[in-house]
Design a protein around this motif. Structure first.
Motif, PDB file in Angstrom:
ATOM      1  N   THR A 111       0.855  -1.183   0.000  1.00 14.01           N
ATOM      2  CA  THR A 111       0.000   0.000   0.000  1.00 14.01           C
ATOM      3  C   THR A 111       0.892   1.234   0.000  1.00 14.01           C
ATOM      4  OG1 THR A 111      -1.721  -1.158   1.215  1.00 14.01           O
ATOM      5  CG2 THR A 111      -1.812   1.244   1.227  1.00 14.01           C
ATOM      6  N   VAL A 112       0.658   2.102  -0.962  1.00 11.53           N
ATOM      7  CA  VAL A 112       1.458   3.316  -1.096  1.00 11.53           C
ATOM      8  C   VAL A 112       0.528   4.511  -1.017  1.00 11.53           C
ATOM      9  CG1 VAL A 112       2.995   4.617  -2.614  1.00 11.53           C
ATOM     10  CG2 VAL A 112       3.152   2.131  -2.542  1.00 11.53           C
ATOM     11  N   ALA A 113       0.867   5.465  -0.180  1.00 10.97           N
ATOM     12  CA  ALA A 113       0.087   6.698  -0.066  1.00 10.97           C
ATOM     13  C   ALA A 113       0.835   7.810  -0.788  1.00 10.97           C
ATOM     14  CB  ALA A 113      -0.124   7.068   1.393  1.00 10.97           C
ATOM     15  N   ILE A 114       0.091   8.549  -1.589  1.00 12.71           N
ATOM     16  CA  ILE A 114       0.672   9.696  -2.285  1.00 12.71           C
ATOM     17  C   ILE A 114      -0.011  10.927  -1.705  1.00 12.71           C
ATOM     18  CG2 ILE A 114       1.010  10.806  -4.513  1.00 12.71           C
ATOM     19  CD1 ILE A 114       0.682   7.993  -5.760  1.00 12.71           C
ATOM     20  N   LEU A 115       0.746  11.726  -0.998  1.00  7.31           N
ATOM     21  CA  LEU A 115       0.204  12.881  -0.302  1.00  7.31           C
ATOM     22  C   LEU A 115       0.749  14.166  -0.913  1.00  7.31           C
ATOM     23  CD1 LEU A 115       0.762  11.580   3.342  1.00  7.31           C
ATOM     24  CD2 LEU A 115      -1.318  11.452   1.998  1.00  7.31           C
ATOM     25  N   GLY A 116      -0.069  15.198  -0.851  1.00 12.90           N
ATOM     26  CA  GLY A 116       0.378  16.494  -1.340  1.00 12.90           C
ATOM     27  C   GLY A 116      -0.785  17.460  -1.394  1.00 12.90           C
ATOM     28  N   ALA A 117      -0.448  18.715  -1.557  1.00 11.81           N
ATOM     29  CA  ALA A 117      -1.463  19.772  -1.617  1.00 11.81           C
ATOM     30  C   ALA A 117      -2.223  19.688  -2.933  1.00 11.81           C
ATOM     31  CB  ALA A 117      -0.790  21.139  -1.490  1.00 11.81           C
ATOM     32  N   THR A 118      -3.327  20.385  -3.001  1.00  6.26           N
ATOM     33  CA  THR A 118      -4.109  20.448  -4.227  1.00  6.26           C
ATOM     34  C   THR A 118      -3.245  20.991  -5.355  1.00  6.26           C
ATOM     35  OG1 THR A 118      -6.116  20.836  -2.959  1.00  6.26           O
ATOM     36  CG2 THR A 118      -6.170  21.444  -5.283  1.00  6.26           C
ATOM     37  N   GLY A 119      -3.256  20.302  -6.488  1.00  2.78           N
ATOM     38  CA  GLY A 119      -2.479  20.734  -7.640  1.00  2.78           C
ATOM     39  C   GLY A 119      -1.025  20.317  -7.611  1.00  2.78           C
ATOM     40  N   SER A 120      -0.643  19.435  -6.687  1.00  2.00           N
ATOM     41  CA  SER A 120       0.762  19.036  -6.594  1.00  2.00           C
ATOM     42  C   SER A 120       1.116  17.896  -7.545  1.00  2.00           C
ATOM     43  CB  SER A 120       1.111  18.649  -5.154  1.00  2.00           C
ATOM     44  OG  SER A 120       0.348  17.526  -4.751  1.00  2.00           O
ATOM     45  N   GLY A 121       0.134  17.285  -8.223  1.00  2.00           N
ATOM     46  CA  GLY A 121       0.443  16.279  -9.236  1.00  2.00           C
ATOM     47  C   GLY A 121       0.110  14.848  -8.837  1.00  2.00           C
ATOM     48  N   LYS A 122      -0.676  14.652  -7.776  1.00  2.00           N
ATOM     49  CA  LYS A 122      -1.001  13.285  -7.335  1.00  2.00           C
ATOM     50  C   LYS A 122      -1.794  12.527  -8.397  1.00  2.00           C
ATOM     51  CE  LYS A 122      -3.248  14.872  -3.819  1.00  2.00           C
ATOM     52  NZ  LYS A 122      -3.101  16.309  -3.984  1.00  2.00           N
ATOM     53  N   THR A 123      -2.847  13.125  -8.890  1.00  2.00           N
ATOM     54  CA  THR A 123      -3.678  12.471  -9.898  1.00  2.00           C
ATOM     55  C   THR A 123      -2.904  12.297 -11.196  1.00  2.00           C
ATOM     56  OG1 THR A 123      -5.653  13.427  -8.904  1.00  2.00           O
ATOM     57  CG2 THR A 123      -5.868  12.626 -11.154  1.00  2.00           C
ATOM     58  N   THR A 124      -2.100  13.267 -11.559  1.00  2.00           N
ATOM     59  CA  THR A 124      -1.271  13.165 -12.749  1.00  2.00           C
ATOM     60  C   THR A 124      -0.315  11.995 -12.631  1.00  2.00           C
ATOM     61  OG1 THR A 124      -1.407  15.556 -13.089  1.00  2.00           O
ATOM     62  CG2 THR A 124       0.380  14.402 -14.204  1.00  2.00           C
ATOM     63  N   LEU A 125       0.278  11.823 -11.464  1.00  2.00           N
ATOM     64  CA  LEU A 125       1.209  10.722 -11.226  1.00  2.00           C
ATOM     65  C   LEU A 125       0.521   9.382 -11.445  1.00  2.00           C
ATOM     66  CD1 LEU A 125       4.115  10.097 -10.092  1.00  2.00           C
ATOM     67  CD2 LEU A 125       2.982   9.788  -7.899  1.00  2.00           C
ATOM     68  N   VAL A 126      -0.656   9.215 -10.885  1.00  2.00           N
ATOM     69  CA  VAL A 126      -1.396   7.954 -11.021  1.00  2.00           C
ATOM     70  C   VAL A 126      -1.870   7.764 -12.463  1.00  2.00           C
ATOM     71  CG1 VAL A 126      -3.460   6.734 -10.245  1.00  2.00           C
ATOM     72  CG2 VAL A 126      -2.048   7.924  -8.595  1.00  2.00           C
TER      73      VAL A 126
END
Length: 168
Positions: A111-126
């Motif tokens: 299980t990997v958590a990707i954390l960050g502020a809005t617009g930091s690229g989490k959805t883009t990364l996935v």
């Protein structure tokens, strides 16, 4: 209509026409005018429909920017995901890339958590894993194979992503 009633009234008073004939003529004129009005509305709707059909055809005839990989034998087995020096910038966007030199490995079952502020690229990364986008630089590997080598159908058929906001 006003002119018809005016002239009809004069003809009734002069005795050359009966009141019932004026009313019948009024009904006929009303039906003709309503038919013309409906015909004009139909023409408006047809012109709007033609524009809509053009837009739908434009979408249906759009070819994807991302081409399927040629390796039909490559299949996702374990699901190990690795990012190697991945950089990504949205096409046509100026400024800094959204992701810069990202490297990490997510083992199968981990299980990997990707954390960050809005617009930091989490959805883009996935979104880089099923090739909704291709990275500007670096590699995204699934089971040690670059995602560009997989056929899109096989890759996307074996990867599920549950995003926070679902959009069609």
């Amino acid at each position: 209509m006003l002119m018809m009633y005016w002239n009809g009234g004069r003809m009734v008073f002069s005795g050359s026409m009966q009141a019932g004939e004026v009313m019948a003529f009024s009904n006929y004129i009303t039906q003709i005018l309503m038919s013309l009005t409906m015909s004009s509305f139909s023409l408006i709707f047809l012109s709007r429909a033609a524009v809509s059909i053009g837009r739908i055809n434009e979408v249906l005839n759009t070819h994807p920017d991302i081409a399927s990989g040629g390796n039909e034998r490559a299949a996702v087995r374990d699901g190990r995901v690795e990012f190697r020096n991945v950089t990504f910038a949205y096409p046509g966007q100026g400024g800094d890339p959204v992701l810069k030199d990202i490297s990490f490995t997510a083992e199968s079952g981990e299980t990997v958590a990707i954390l960050g502020a809005t617009g930091s690229g989490k959805t883009t990364l996935v979104s880089l894993i099923p090739r909704l986008y291709d990275p500007s630089a670096g590699e995204v590997l699934v089971d040690g194979v670059n995602v560009r080598e997989y056929s899109l159908q096989k890759l996307r058929g074996r990867i599920g992503v549950a995003l926070q906001k679902s959009l069609l």
